[in-house]
Design a protein around this motif. Structure first.
Motif, short mmCIF file in Angstrom:
data_model
loop_
_atom_site.label_atom_id
_atom_site.label_comp_id
_atom_site.label_asym_id
_atom_site.label_seq_id
_atom_site.Cartn_x
_atom_site.Cartn_y
_atom_site.Cartn_z
N ARG A 1 28.08 64.59 22.97
CA ARG A 1 28.90 65.58 23.68
C ARG A 1 29.18 66.83 22.85
NH1 ARG A 1 33.13 61.93 27.13
NH2 ARG A 1 31.55 60.96 28.43
N LEU A 2 28.64 66.87 21.64
CA LEU A 2 28.75 68.08 20.84
C LEU A 2 27.63 69.02 21.28
CD1 LEU A 2 29.51 66.72 17.25
CD2 LEU A 2 31.10 67.64 18.95
N SER A 3 28.00 70.25 21.58
CA SER A 3 27.03 71.22 22.11
C SER A 3 26.46 72.09 21.00
CB SER A 3 27.72 72.10 23.14
OG SER A 3 28.63 72.96 22.49
N THR A 4 25.56 72.96 21.41
CA THR A 4 24.99 73.95 20.50
C THR A 4 26.09 74.84 19.93
OG1 THR A 4 22.95 73.93 21.77
CG2 THR A 4 23.30 75.82 20.33
N ALA A 5 27.08 75.17 20.72
CA ALA A 5 28.20 76.00 20.25
C ALA A 5 28.93 75.32 19.09
CB ALA A 5 29.16 76.31 21.39
N ALA A 6 29.14 74.01 19.20
CA ALA A 6 29.78 73.26 18.11
C ALA A 6 28.90 73.29 16.87
CB ALA A 6 30.04 71.82 18.55
N GLY A 7 27.61 73.13 17.07
CA GLY A 7 26.68 73.18 15.95
C GLY A 7 26.70 74.53 15.26
N GLN A 8 26.82 75.60 16.03
CA GLN A 8 26.88 76.94 15.45
C GLN A 8 28.15 77.15 14.62
OE1 GLN A 8 26.34 79.17 19.06
NE2 GLN A 8 24.13 79.38 18.74
N LEU A 9 29.27 76.63 15.12
CA LEU A 9 30.53 76.71 14.36
C LEU A 9 30.40 75.96 13.03
CD1 LEU A 9 33.39 76.13 16.97
CD2 LEU A 9 33.07 78.13 15.52
N LEU A 10 29.82 74.77 13.11
CA LEU A 10 29.65 73.96 11.90
C LEU A 10 28.70 74.62 10.90
CD1 LEU A 10 29.58 70.57 13.76
CD2 LEU A 10 31.22 71.16 11.95
N LEU A 11 27.66 75.24 11.41
CA LEU A 11 26.72 75.94 10.53
C LEU A 11 27.42 77.08 9.80
CD1 LEU A 11 23.89 76.36 9.42
CD2 LEU A 11 23.37 77.71 11.47
N ARG A 12 28.26 77.84 10.51
CA ARG A 12 29.02 78.92 9.88
C ARG A 12 29.92 78.40 8.77
NH1 ARG A 12 31.41 81.59 14.77
NH2 ARG A 12 29.60 81.05 15.98
N VAL A 13 30.52 77.24 9.01
CA VAL A 13 31.39 76.65 7.99
C VAL A 13 30.56 76.27 6.76
CG1 VAL A 13 32.77 74.60 7.44
CG2 VAL A 13 33.20 75.88 9.53
N ALA A 14 29.39 75.67 7.00
CA ALA A 14 28.53 75.29 5.87
C ALA A 14 28.07 76.52 5.09
CB ALA A 14 27.33 74.50 6.39
N GLN A 15 27.91 77.62 5.75
CA GLN A 15 27.53 78.86 5.07
C GLN A 15 28.71 79.47 4.32
OE1 GLN A 15 25.99 80.86 8.53
NE2 GLN A 15 23.87 80.30 8.07
N THR A 16 29.92 79.25 4.82
CA THR A 16 31.13 79.76 4.19
C THR A 16 31.53 78.92 2.98
OG1 THR A 16 31.94 80.58 6.31
CG2 THR A 16 33.58 80.27 4.59
N ASN A 17 31.54 77.61 3.16
CA ASN A 17 31.92 76.70 2.08
C ASN A 17 30.63 76.21 1.42
OD1 ASN A 17 32.75 74.65 0.41
ND2 ASN A 17 34.20 73.77 1.86
N ARG A 18 30.27 76.82 0.33
CA ARG A 18 29.00 76.54 -0.35
C ARG A 18 28.95 75.14 -0.96
NH1 ARG A 18 25.05 79.90 1.24
NH2 ARG A 18 25.86 81.99 1.39
N ARG A 19 30.07 74.45 -1.01
CA ARG A 19 30.05 73.07 -1.52
C ARG A 19 29.40 72.13 -0.51
NH1 ARG A 19 34.47 75.63 -3.14
NH2 ARG A 19 35.63 75.14 -1.28
#
Length: 140
Positions: A115-133
């Motif tokens: 039930r996680l959509s592409t929009a959720a994936g995009q938010l998570l990707l942005r977080v991974a790009q923000t938090n380099r850890r």
């Protein structure tokens, strides 16, 4: 979002398990006993858990919210596996706010949550790009 010091004062006398159970009570939901058993019951010690693997535990949409408070106060959590837990898009912004500032989170596995959509994936990707850890983000 409260500061770490505000949270320490707020949770004085509670363990990670106590924080989880406290938040379950606050939102009027039954706690997940398997999840509660994964959390230490030592009062005031929030940095002992480095990995939480809750695969197919069906924490669910609402059950994740109390857990995220435990994630936020634990500065050493490196791996959070929530594969197959029935998560929806609604909880992703809260998860992202915490993951974006977490000092140790390196692996976040949200696979098998259809039930996680592409929009959720995009938010998570942005977080991974923000938090380099964050080195590994799994969304299969």
């Amino acid at each position: 979002m409260e500061t770490k010091e505000q949270l320490r004062v707020k949770y004085l006398g509670l363990s990670l398990r106590g924080i989880y159970l406290h938040h379950c009570t606050q939102i009027g939901m039954k706690s997940n006993s398997a999840l509660a058993a994964c959390l230490p019951d030592t009062v005031g010690v929030y940095d002992t858990v480095q990995e939480l693997d809750l695969s197919r535990n069906f924490v669910g949409q609402h059950g994740l919210l109390p857990l995220l408070e435990c994630v936020y106060v634990n500065p050493r959590l490196e791996t959070l596996v929530l594969a197959g837990n029935g998560l929806h898009n609604d909880v992703i912004p809260v998860l992202c706010r915490i993951a974006a500032v977490h000092p140790a989170l390196a692996v976040l596995d949200l696979s098998d949550n259809p039930r996680l959509s592409t929009a959720a994936g995009q938010l998570l990707l942005r977080v991974a790009q923000t938090n380099r850890r964050i080195r590994r983000l799994v969304l299969r």
